[in-house]
Enzyme design. Structure first.
Site, short mmCIF file in Angstrom:
data_model
loop_
_atom_site.label_atom_id
_atom_site.label_comp_id
_atom_site.label_asym_id
_atom_site.label_seq_id
_atom_site.Cartn_x
_atom_site.Cartn_y
_atom_site.Cartn_z
N PHE A 515 0.79 -1.23 0.00
CA PHE A 515 0.00 0.00 0.00
C PHE A 515 0.83 1.28 0.00
O PHE A 515 0.36 2.30 0.50
CB PHE A 515 -0.94 0.00 1.22
CG PHE A 515 -1.89 -1.16 1.23
CD1 PHE A 515 -2.90 -1.25 0.29
CD2 PHE A 515 -1.77 -2.17 2.16
CE1 PHE A 515 -3.78 -2.32 0.29
CE2 PHE A 515 -2.63 -3.25 2.17
CZ PHE A 515 -3.65 -3.33 1.23
N ASP A 516 2.03 1.25 -0.53
CA ASP A 516 2.84 2.47 -0.63
C ASP A 516 3.11 3.08 0.74
O ASP A 516 3.06 4.30 0.92
CB ASP A 516 2.14 3.49 -1.54
CG ASP A 516 3.06 4.64 -1.94
OD1 ASP A 516 4.28 4.48 -1.83
OD2 ASP A 516 2.54 5.70 -2.34
#
Length: 849
Positions: A515-516
């Protein structure tokens, strides 16, 4: 009157009744999804009130009162006395008795005919509620409603300070750097603390604008001002989003010199131009590298190294050449004092701090090409936005890489250059880990797709170690192509020897990142008392996950406990997913979201958000994305803590952190379906192709059709934590909706509320602390510079800015006067060139005669 009253009753009753029916039907759907049944009962009661008003039946008034009491009981029972959660649950139901109370005296009203004895004909006679009763009840509810509305315009602290918990300061600490601000975080520890007391909590309200400077580069067409200037001796230094470096007089704000590196616009920086800061090197005082300084080679690697095996062959040693002895440097030597900066087109350069001229003895006439060794995919993808670390004769740089576009993006190699000559001394890359930090020979390419470092690092001169916040291998949302060495260093805090690039340790803040959640905040260094009369040197790592990891900076071992917890693993075929993730005992605002946390301005959009929440995949943090339905992403991929980081008062051990609380959603999508739907691919937008992987990814903020977040406020806060006890001292919302565009049904341009409602908005930049018991901040979505009392968290000063800001305030003293300085170019990512600027603003107390 005979015609008007029935018409008003009919219209009001119809609206109330239909809203009630809609609420009940939505409640049925929510209950069918497994959610609360309360909306069914509330909707039915509301519908009954509406239809009774249409029929002009007096029972409508007591029923509306009953409905308000039922709603209040349900609200307090479900969420307690949390203001922003209670408000949408009771607001509509407090209005109903006002409306019904005003209309009730006319229910069943008739007109009399002529009256014997000459009495007045046509007088109104009520067959229902006496006027005094109806209007009295309406007035009572109006007062209650107005009281709640007044609360909307007040900040509501989540944690209130207690005097008994205030730590005692040690005034001998934090006194370095005198009157200057010589590094991005004021010092290489990154604590953003200034030991000044001239401006303090008692007199901050007297602050006035001392001077204004315009840089000439407006924050338009993808440019954003996120810079924190430096102040060294009698000069301020800052950079613009186009990487121009400007020197100013700190007293008057007048320009001394300006340098333009003529940044080239590329496909990568066309819509993403930033320069968060410059760095400084004084060659007359800095410990410089020997001309033959070398990197860490495999022959020196420990036999028991347990890192991932390298995939690239060790670099061949460079050919030995005779190196001339360096010329002695004095204060009169040209470029004895240097400004070090980078560009968005991947160059490193040095300027004479006095004149602004390029230092010709550095690199190629003052410039170093950072694309060398990165291969054909680097131009347009690799660029730099943050201030480099300069310490012990070395300039250390990482770089930003385009996210989510494709596989095969360039290496995230971290490189160390000789501060005097620009010679590449060492190169650390995750594919080689702790085995080898020697630069590759000319013509060879560092391994692609390795995790990168794009923030600013910190440095401990006693240990000789740089502490680096690491990212993850791109694309961010698909992990099936991740290399073992990428997972080993994903979202890690990495400790490297600044002179050789030798790895000493690394600590992962996520075992696998879908998810960055790259770590971007500058690590903060602090010598933490251990309660036994000694101190432990720690590094404080803030993360997008809002987990705060406190590690021994000698070993990387947690000082504040860290546990591995099980997370969901039911991802798409081919995904690499870790079954456990690390969680610190210290975190901010990341309790798992539940249905009752869903929010809206009214009970109706709150119901919409509860239904939307129930329809999403959500098994807690790290729930994998799917192609079948939206997955809730919480914490969101903007943070938690982003690149702005936090601040720490070394005299008290109080850590101050601003955060972002924005839940997001994501879903995998076939690229052909995305094209058919008209989705436009980008690196940072709502759709990315992720070429080379099975799926594109669509994602966005979790908001209602009205454009309001679907989850509870605040959406940004300022929190003070006593690191010695790990207790939260206070937590307050930061920012109002006043200048933030609301989109949703209001379209792409949105509407600006122009109302000061301090709900707490997403933040960028970071706080700045002073010994005057103040925390300054201006990275909210409204156009204000604020000062908070560091002991209580109360806002003690607020000054309107011409446009919003995103950077971190800084402070300095010159000619006996303390200044607080901010750079404001407009709020972040507004999607428009409106309300943008190029302001440098300095504030000070009025000058004494």
């Amino acid at each position: 009157m005979r015609r008007v009253v029935p018409l008003l009753c009919t219209l009001a009753g119809l609206v109330i009744g239909l809203l009630g029916v809609g609420l009940a039907l939505g409640g049925v759907y929510l209950a069918w999804l497994g959610g609360s049944w309360a909306y069914i009962a509330l909707g039915l009661l509301m519908a009954c009130v509406g239809f009774l008003v249409m029929a002009r039946r007096t029972i409508a008034l007591p029923l509306s009162i009953l409905l308000s009491l039922v709603a209040a009981g349900w609200a307090f029972g479900e969420v307690g006395d949390v203001f922003w959660l209670v408000l949408p649950r009771v607001g509509v139901f407090l209005v109903l008795p006002i409306v019904v109370g005003v209309l009730a005296p006319f229910f069943g009203a008739t007109e009399r005919g002529p009256v014997a004895g000459g009495g007045r004909a046509g007088a109104l006679r009520s067959g229902g509620v006496p006027r005094a009763w109806g209007m009295g009840i309406a007035a009572i509810y109006a007062i209650i409603f107005c009281g709640i509305i007044l609360g909307v315009f007040q900040p509501h602290a989540e944690v209130t300070a207690e005097a008994s918990q205030q730590p005692k300061p040690d005034g001998a600490l934090g006194q370095q750097n005198g009157n200057d601000w010589p590094a991005w975080g004021r010092n290489l520890s990154g604590d953003r603390f200034a030991p000044y007391t001239q401006i303090n909590a008692q007199n901050v309200t007297d602050l006035k604008l001392a001077w204004t400077f315009h840089t000439g580069d407006l924050a338009i067409d993808g440019s954003e001002y996120q810079v924190t200037p430096l102040k060294i001796a009698d000069t301020l230094y800052l950079c613009t989003p186009l990487n121009k470096v400007i020197a100013l007089d700190p007293v008057s704000g007048k320009q001394k010199w300006r340098f333009d590196p003529h940044m080239q616009v590329t496909r990568g920086n066309k819509g993403w131009k930033r320069c968060r800061g410059v760095s400084y090197a004084d060659l007359t005082t800095m410990s410089l590298l020997a001309p033959d300084a070398k990197a860490f080679g495999p022959e020196e690697a420990p036999a028991s190294a347990d890192q991932a095996s390298p995939v690239a062959a060790p670099a061949a040693p460079p050919e030995e050449t005779a190196t001339p002895a360096p010329v002695a440097i004095t204060a009169e030597t040209p470029c004895a004092r240097r400004i070090v900066s980078t560009t968005n087109d991947a160059r490193l350069f040095e300027l004479d701090a006095t004149t602004g001229a390029l230092c010709e003895d550095f690199g190629d006439h003052g410039m170093v090409n950072l694309l060398e060794g990165l291969g054909p995919t680097a131009p347009g993808s690799y660029y730099l936005t943050s201030a480099p670390l300069v310490a012990d004769g070395v300039i250390m740089v990482g770089g930003k890489i385009n996210d989510n576009m494709t596989v095969g993006e360039p290496s995230g190699v971290i490189r160390g250059y000789d501060v005097r000559t620009g010679r590449l001394v060492w190169a650390w890359d995750a594919s080689r880990g702790n085995k080898d930090s020697r630069p590759l020979p000319a013509g060879q390419i560092y391994a692609t797709e390795t995790p990168n470092f794009w923030g600013t690092a910190s440095y401990d001169p006693k240990l000789g170690l740089a502490f680096i916040p690491m990212g993850n291998q791109t694309p961010d949302f698909w992990t099936g192509n991740r290399h073992d060495y990428s997972d080993e260093y994903t979202d890690a805090i990495l400790a490297l020897d600044i002179r050789t690039g030798q790895e000493h340790w690394h600590f992962r803040t996520a075992n696998n990142d879908m998810f960055d959640y790259d770590v971007t905040s500058q690590p903060i260094l602090y010598d933490m008392p251990d309660g036994k009369g000694e101190t432990t040197p720690v590094v404080v790592a803030l993360t997008k996950r809002s987990q705060i990891f406190v590690l021994d900076r000698r070993t990387g071992k947690p000082v504040v406990p860290v546990t591995n917890r099980k997370v969901a693993t039911d991802g798409m075929p081919g995904q690499r997913i870790s079954p456990v993730q690390p969680y610190s005992a210290l975190s901010i605002g990341v309790d798992p979201l539940k249905e009752s946390d869903m929010w809206g301005g009214t009970v109706f959009d709150q119901l919409y958000c509860r239904i939307a929440f129930r329809k999403m995949r959500w098994e807690g943090e790290f729930t994998p994305l799917s192609d079948k339905q939206k997955t809730l992403i919480w914490p969101g991929y903007y943070g938690g803590s982003n690149w702005g980081g936090g601040a720490l008062d070394p005299q008290t051990g109080v850590l101050v952190v601003n955060d972002i609380r924005m839940a997001m959603w994501g879903q995998f999508i076939k690229r052909e379906d995305a094209a058919h739907a008209g989705l436009v691919p980008s690196t940072e937008g709502e759709y990315s192709e992720q070429l080379g992987t099975p799926w594109g990814v669509e994602r966005s903020m979790f908001v209602s059709p009205l454009g309001a977040p679907c989850f509870k406020p605040p959406y940004g806060s300022l929190t003070a934590i006593d690191l010695r006890t790990q207790k939260t001292l206070w937590q307050v919302p930061v920012g109002s909706i006043q200048d933030a565009a609301i989109h949703g049904v209001f379209g792409q341009k949105g509407i600006i509320p122009h109302l000061y409602i301090p709900v707490g908005m997403p933040t960028l930049g970071g706080p700045m602390l002073t010994q005057g018991n103040l925390a300054f901040f201006h990275g909210s979505l409204d156009n204000y510079l604020r000062a908070f009392d560091l002991r209580s968290g109360k806002e003690v000063w607020r000054e309107r800015l011409p446009v919003g800001g995103q950077g971190t305030p800084m402070t300095y003293v010159e000619q006996g006067r303390q200044y607080v300085l901010v750079v404001a170019g407009g709020a972040t990512r507004t999607g428009t060139n409106e309300n943008k600027g190029d302001y440098v603003l300095a504030y000070a107390l009025p000058a004494t005669p």
